[in-house]
Write a protein that holds these residues in place. Structure first.
Motif, PDB file in Angstrom:
ATOM      1  N   GLU A  10       8.121-114.988  26.837  1.00 57.65           N
ATOM      2  CA  GLU A  10       7.876-113.927  25.865  1.00 57.65           C
ATOM      3  C   GLU A  10       7.579-112.607  26.582  1.00 57.65           C
ATOM      4  O   GLU A  10       8.108-111.553  26.207  1.00 57.65           O
TER       5      GLU A  10
ATOM      6  N   ASP B 211       9.768-113.757  20.523  1.00 57.83           N
ATOM      7  CA  ASP B 211       8.517-114.262  19.980  1.00 57.83           C
ATOM      8  C   ASP B 211       8.263-115.707  20.408  1.00 57.83           C
ATOM      9  O   ASP B 211       9.142-116.562  20.291  1.00 57.83           O
TER      10      ASP B 211
ATOM     11  N   ARG C 183      15.602-107.468  15.037  1.00 65.22           N
ATOM     12  CA  ARG C 183      14.790-108.053  16.115  1.00 65.22           C
ATOM     13  C   ARG C 183      15.676-108.823  17.095  1.00 65.22           C
ATOM     14  O   ARG C 183      15.520-108.726  18.307  1.00 65.22           O
TER      15      ARG C 183
END
Length: 172
Positions: free
Chosen positions: A130, A136, A153
């Motif tokens: 991460e 995430d 994202r």
């Protein structure tokens, strides 16, 4: 799709293949797998139709895998955990566009060092991954489905990676 029977390590065919293939077969056999699929030798990059099929199908291939082994030749045995973590995070593998799906699609990803020792899995190394990729941790550890992540994202994750070949852009 080319598959290599891991038991072939005992015969002359596998012994003539590159060490990388021999080693992954050895590890897969130790883990109870009978076959391996190796993308570096199973896709003819000079065949446009084959590359196109691979671009379309690869995510599903990885998602169907029992485990995805990631060999990181830059990560060597280190005298401190911090040095090994630094080597891990600076690996070129994390910057390639085409490897993003290798990280996200399979449920189980195991990272291997230059000496073929296990560094950890995407679950045990999620905080380092991460920090390096901005993916995430919940997605890496399968606590949050990839489908629930916005396209923006996901494009951010892909945008931080480099494509060395034109077709690599289509992998994500």
């Amino acid at each position: 799709v080319c598959k290599i029977h891991t038991q072939s390590a005992d015969n002359s065919i596998l012994r003539h293949l590159p060490q990388k293939i021999q080693e992954v077969c050895r590890i897969a056999r130790t883990e109870g797998f009978d076959h391996v699929w190796i993308d570096s030798c199973c896709v003819d990059r000079d065949n446009v139709a084959e590359v196109s099929e691979a671009v379309i199908s690869r995510f599903d291939w990885y998602a169907s895998a029992g485990v995805c082994y990631v060999y990181l030749p830059e990560v060597r045995e280190a005298d401190t955990a911090q040095r090994r973590e630094d080597q891990f995070k600076s690996s070129k593998w994390f910057s390639r566009t085409r490897t993003l799906q290798e990280l996200l699609a399979p449920a189980h990803v195991v990272f291997l060092s230059a000496q073929w020792s296990v560094l950890g899995s995407k679950h045990t190394l999620a905080s380092l991954i991460e920090a390096r990729t901005h993916i995430d941790r919940e997605v890496l550890t399968l606590k949050k489905p990839l489908e629930s992540v916005t396209i923006a994202r996901r494009m951010f994750w892909a945008g931080e990676r480099e494509a060395t070949r034109e077709e690599d852009v289509g992998y994500w």
